[in-house]
Design a protein around this motif. Structure first.
Motif, PDB file in Angstrom:
ATOM      1  N   ALA A   1      46.035  30.242  41.582  1.00  0.00           N
ATOM      2  CA  ALA A   1      44.761  30.628  40.975  1.00  0.00           C
ATOM      3  C   ALA A   1      44.879  30.634  39.458  1.00  0.00           C
ATOM      4  O   ALA A   1      43.966  30.186  38.746  1.00  0.00           O
TER       5      ALA A   1
ATOM      6  N   LEU B   1      49.550  32.176  46.141  1.00  0.00           N
ATOM      7  CA  LEU B   1      48.108  32.025  45.961  1.00  0.00           C
ATOM      8  C   LEU B   1      47.676  32.448  44.560  1.00  0.00           C
ATOM      9  O   LEU B   1      46.873  31.769  43.903  1.00  0.00           O
ATOM     10  N   LEU B   2      48.200  33.579  44.105  1.00  0.00           N
ATOM     11  CA  LEU B   2      47.822  34.098  42.798  1.00  0.00           C
ATOM     12  C   LEU B   2      48.294  33.163  41.684  1.00  0.00           C
ATOM     13  O   LEU B   2      47.563  32.902  40.721  1.00  0.00           O
TER      14      LEU B   2
ATOM     15  N   GLN C   1      42.087  32.898  48.666  1.00  0.00           N
ATOM     16  CA  GLN C   1      41.583  33.666  47.542  1.00  0.00           C
ATOM     17  C   GLN C   1      40.345  32.961  47.015  1.00  0.00           C
ATOM     18  O   GLN C   1      40.220  31.749  47.109  1.00  0.00           O
TER      19      GLN C   1
ATOM     20  N   SER D   1      49.234  45.461  47.407  1.00  0.00           N
ATOM     21  CA  SER D   1      48.455  44.640  46.478  1.00  0.00           C
ATOM     22  C   SER D   1      48.665  45.108  45.039  1.00  0.00           C
ATOM     23  O   SER D   1      48.826  44.292  44.122  1.00  0.00           O
TER      24      SER D   1
ATOM     25  N   SER E   1      37.688  33.316  43.399  1.00  0.00           N
ATOM     26  CA  SER E   1      37.485  33.945  42.104  1.00  0.00           C
ATOM     27  C   SER E   1      36.127  33.545  41.555  1.00  0.00           C
ATOM     28  O   SER E   1      35.664  32.420  41.756  1.00  0.00           O
TER      29      SER E   1
ATOM     30  N   GLY F   1      50.970  35.756  49.016  1.00  0.00           N
ATOM     31  CA  GLY F   1      50.051  36.284  48.012  1.00  0.00           C
ATOM     32  C   GLY F   1      50.454  35.865  46.610  1.00  0.00           C
ATOM     33  O   GLY F   1      49.601  35.485  45.801  1.00  0.00           O
TER      34      GLY F   1
ATOM     35  N   LEU G   1      39.225  37.865  40.048  1.00  0.00           N
ATOM     36  CA  LEU G   1      39.790  37.602  41.374  1.00  0.00           C
ATOM     37  C   LEU G   1      39.040  38.478  42.368  1.00  0.00           C
ATOM     38  O   LEU G   1      39.348  39.652  42.540  1.00  0.00           O
TER      39      LEU G   1
ATOM     40  N   ARG H   1      38.673  38.140  45.689  1.00  0.00           N
ATOM     41  CA  ARG H   1      39.233  38.365  47.017  1.00  0.00           C
ATOM     42  C   ARG H   1      40.557  37.640  47.168  1.00  0.00           C
ATOM     43  O   ARG H   1      40.712  36.506  46.730  1.00  0.00           O
ATOM     44  N   MET H   2      41.516  38.322  47.775  1.00  0.00           N
ATOM     45  CA  MET H   2      42.729  37.664  48.247  1.00  0.00           C
ATOM     46  C   MET H   2      43.106  38.317  49.566  1.00  0.00           C
ATOM     47  O   MET H   2      43.327  39.527  49.635  1.00  0.00           O
ATOM     48  N   THR H   3      43.144  37.516  50.629  1.00  0.00           N
ATOM     49  CA  THR H   3      43.375  38.029  51.972  1.00  0.00           C
ATOM     50  C   THR H   3      44.483  37.232  52.640  1.00  0.00           C
ATOM     51  O   THR H   3      44.448  35.996  52.626  1.00  0.00           O
TER      52      THR H   3
END
Length: 304
Positions: free
Chosen positions: A254, A250-251, A221, A277, A223, A247, A232, A234-236
């Motif tokens: 972040a 990761l979030l 990710q 998402s 930000s 995910g 935010l 991008r988160m891939t």
């Protein structure tokens, strides 16, 4: 006779289209401030980076530059289309001086199509700014998607389970090729970032983290933001690792990095049809802002 007149008119319009050069920078800058319809979608770049390249055209009041008022610009419209990476390109810059500038825009678009990289099969337009939709329809674009905005106040995090063996750490530059490969695997072409774009994103980020399993990147990710707000961008997640809680991990990480920067408001965008998402973001307390941005695309057809 009418067809002949039309062909002559089209030829006259095309004769006033040429590739944008470094010498047009000031005129284009003026147009991007004073134009009637203006579109800018450059991510972390500057419009001038595409000057002197195929895909950036300007439309002049008259052929050449003779008999021009020294205080007026001969450039009355501009259009830049660029792909990074192919096979999808984006309309990066578009502006016209007059509300009657459709023919100018269409003439520039035709010239760009004429020298388009054969690897490009789609040209997408992110409509964050007002631009006449009937112009896009007449040029052959169609709506293919929609992006919606989300917002969250506060940095509270719901309960989640970190997958076994998952490590989340800041980006290392040597990660970028692997992250570009994840982009290719996870997204259809119009949404992908190239390795170059990911490097630019890192330079403009306030947080860029990578998730690894067995020392192999499986998600990331990044930000952007500042002034008490994070976005935010991008988160891939690698497709085969989706649905395993990466995910969420990761979030959550972040959010921790935002807290260290005294950030309390977080925004993000996602496609309306990206249900997984949206569920994740809503579980973390994000709510729709009410803003949405349509995506229109032109699909390039070539003789087989």
């Amino acid at each position: 006779m009418q067809l002949a007149n039309s062909m002559e008119g089209d030829s006259a319009l095309r004769g006033r289209v040429r590739r944008a050069t470094s010498g047009d920078a000031a005129a284009i800058q003026r147009l991007l401030k004073m134009g009637v319809y203006i579109h800018i979608h450059v991510d972390w770049r500057l419009p001038g980076e595409w000057l002197n390249r195929p895909g950036f055209m300007v439309f002049e009041k008259e052929v050449g530059r003779k008999n021009q008022d020294r205080n007026s610009s001969p450039v009355v419209a501009c259009l830049a289309i660029a792909a990074d990476p192919p096979p999808a390109a984006w309309v990066r810059v578009a502006a016209v001086e007059s509300h009657t500038g459709y023919d100018q825009m269409n003439a520039m678009f035709g010239e760009i199509l004429g020298e388009l990289d054969p690897a490009i099969n789609e040209i997408a337009w992110f409509l964050a700014d007002y631009f006449p939709l009937h112009w896009l329809e007449r040029m052959g674009f169609e709506q293919v998607s929609e992006v919606i905005g989300f917002r969250k106040e506060g940095l509270d995090v719901p309960g989640y389970v970190t997958p076994a063996g998952l490590v989340v750490r800041p980006l290392l530059m040597e990660d970028i090729p692997a992250l570009a490969a994840i982009e290719t695997a996870a997204f259809e072409p119009r949404w992908r970032h190239s390795a170059v774009d990911l490097g630019l994103a890192w330079r403009n980020s306030i947080s860029f983290t990578v998730a690894l399993v067995d020392d192999k990147p499986v998600a990331f990710q990044f930000s952007t933001g500042g002034g008490g707000t994070a976005h935010l961008s991008r988160m891939t997640v690698q497709p085969e690792w989706q649905g395993m809680g990466i995910g969420a991990a990761l979030l959550a990480k972040a959010m921790e990095s935002y807290r260290l920067q005294n950030i309390q408001t977080v925004t993000l965008n996602t496609q309306t049809d990206n249900i997984a998402s949206r569920r994740l973001y809503e579980r973390f307390g994000f709510r729709p802002t009410g803003y949405s941005y349509p995506i229109w695309s032109y699909f390039v057809s070539r003789p087989t």
